[in-house]
Design an enzyme around this catalytic site. Sequence first.
Site, mmCIF file in Angstrom:
data_model
loop_
_atom_site.group_PDB
_atom_site.id
_atom_site.type_symbol
_atom_site.label_atom_id
_atom_site.label_comp_id
_atom_site.label_asym_id
_atom_site.label_seq_id
_atom_site.Cartn_x
_atom_site.Cartn_y
_atom_site.Cartn_z
ATOM 1 N N LEU A 282 5.779 4.109 -0.612
ATOM 2 C CA LEU A 282 6.656 3.514 -1.630
ATOM 3 C C LEU A 282 7.224 2.164 -1.204
ATOM 4 O O LEU A 282 7.787 1.448 -2.019
ATOM 5 C CB LEU A 282 7.804 4.472 -1.961
ATOM 6 C CG LEU A 282 7.410 5.822 -2.545
ATOM 7 C CD1 LEU A 282 8.657 6.610 -2.923
ATOM 8 C CD2 LEU A 282 6.484 5.668 -3.744
ATOM 9 N N LYS A 283 7.112 1.843 0.090
ATOM 10 C CA LYS A 283 7.593 0.553 0.609
ATOM 11 C C LYS A 283 9.033 0.281 0.173
ATOM 12 O O LYS A 283 9.358 -0.795 -0.347
ATOM 13 C CB LYS A 283 6.676 -0.588 0.168
ATOM 14 C CG LYS A 283 5.227 -0.433 0.605
ATOM 15 C CD LYS A 283 4.368 -1.586 0.118
ATOM 16 C CE LYS A 283 2.923 -1.431 0.532
ATOM 17 N NZ LYS A 283 2.235 -0.342 -0.226
ATOM 18 N N ASP B 41 15.646 -2.119 -0.044
ATOM 19 C CA ASP B 41 16.901 -2.362 -0.756
ATOM 20 C C ASP B 41 18.017 -2.338 0.277
ATOM 21 O O ASP B 41 17.753 -2.200 1.483
ATOM 22 C CB ASP B 41 17.111 -1.295 -1.838
ATOM 23 C CG ASP B 41 17.877 -1.818 -3.048
ATOM 24 O OD1 ASP B 41 18.919 -2.481 -2.824
ATOM 25 O OD2 ASP B 41 17.448 -1.572 -4.184
ATOM 26 N N ILE B 42 19.250 -2.447 -0.167
ATOM 27 C CA ILE B 42 20.349 -2.343 0.788
ATOM 28 C C ILE B 42 20.368 -0.927 1.367
ATOM 29 O O ILE B 42 19.906 0.024 0.727
ATOM 30 C CB ILE B 42 21.695 -2.719 0.145
ATOM 31 C CG1 ILE B 42 22.036 -1.757 -0.994
ATOM 32 C CG2 ILE B 42 21.672 -4.156 -0.355
ATOM 33 C CD1 ILE B 42 23.438 -1.984 -1.565
ATOM 34 N N SER C 36 22.456 1.536 1.777
ATOM 35 C CA SER C 36 23.050 2.658 1.046
ATOM 36 C C SER C 36 22.172 3.107 -0.113
ATOM 37 O O SER C 36 22.073 4.315 -0.412
ATOM 38 C CB SER C 36 24.446 2.281 0.536
ATOM 39 O OG SER C 36 24.379 1.154 -0.326
ATOM 40 N N ARG D 215 -12.634 -0.864 7.221
ATOM 41 C CA ARG D 215 -13.961 -0.828 6.621
ATOM 42 C C ARG D 215 -15.001 -0.354 7.631
ATOM 43 O O ARG D 215 -14.948 -0.736 8.800
ATOM 44 C CB ARG D 215 -14.372 -2.216 6.124
ATOM 45 C CG ARG D 215 -13.388 -2.880 5.157
ATOM 46 C CD ARG D 215 -13.456 -2.242 3.782
ATOM 47 N NE ARG D 215 -12.695 -3.000 2.818
ATOM 48 C CZ ARG D 215 -11.418 -2.792 2.517
ATOM 49 N NH1 ARG D 215 -10.749 -1.819 3.134
ATOM 50 N NH2 ARG D 215 -10.792 -3.526 1.620
ATOM 51 N N GLY E 48 -9.668 3.669 1.658
ATOM 52 C CA GLY E 48 -9.508 3.870 0.221
ATOM 53 C C GLY E 48 -10.812 3.825 -0.530
ATOM 54 O O GLY E 48 -11.633 4.741 -0.445
ATOM 55 N N ARG E 49 -11.009 2.738 -1.259
ATOM 56 C CA ARG E 49 -12.129 2.667 -2.191
ATOM 57 C C ARG E 49 -13.486 2.738 -1.517
ATOM 58 O O ARG E 49 -14.457 3.160 -2.138
ATOM 59 C CB ARG E 49 -12.016 1.380 -3.023
ATOM 60 C CG ARG E 49 -10.823 1.398 -3.969
ATOM 61 C CD ARG E 49 -10.718 0.134 -4.790
ATOM 62 N NE ARG E 49 -9.591 0.183 -5.692
ATOM 63 C CZ ARG E 49 -8.354 -0.171 -5.365
ATOM 64 N NH1 ARG E 49 -8.108 -0.630 -4.151
ATOM 65 N NH2 ARG E 49 -7.368 -0.074 -6.236
#
Length: 221
Positions: free
Chosen positions: A59-60, A63-64, A66, A170, A200-201
């Site tokens: 989700l990366k 934010d602050i 809190s 890769r 992934g792909r």
Amino acid sequence: MTRICIALNTKSWDEARKIINLLRGEVELFKVGLPLYLGKGKEEVSALIRDGIKVFLDLKLNDIPSVVSLSLEEIPKVEILTVHGLGGYEMVKWAVKKREDIKIVVVSLMTSISEDWAFGVFKRGVKGLISNIARISSEAGAWGLVAPGNFAGFVRKNFKSLKLVIPGVRLERSKDDHIFATDIFEVKRWLDKNDVLVLGREITESYDPLGKLRRVKEEIG
């Protein structure tokens, strides 16, 4: 053997389940990104966990401290969760303290970032940016660092407490790959059994996903 994680690059949970059911006999860890998590992601991820699937929730969070701490209260007990290093030391430290039951991994660099952009915004190049975020991550007690494969050796030598999470790996390079895509042969000498390679792909869109995945496992030993 270094752990392999399969990225579920889709917005459809039906499609994600098909990939998981096809490959779960070969790998145990699957990455869920923001497009897939939005909507009913919390319920679906919880169901995967109950089904014995280990989830890398990408989700990366940035934010602050809190706000990130409050957000973490709603995250299921996944195996690995990403926060972004640009959130700073305090944010990473709060995340680590808030969810001691989850491996917190810090994203050092997005693959869309260029050397020119790094200099323009941070007055330092990509290597300097990765170095700073790796230092913050190590000091804050993060489990690992997401870093491009061509910086795996640098991170391993200088920040030994951090596990490596290498995306964009890769088996066969393509002319359409982004600049940080990395050949398995270039990174495997820096990896140990606790590190994670994210594919992934190249696997999920292959005409023979199982065969391709088995080839990767043979290459990394």
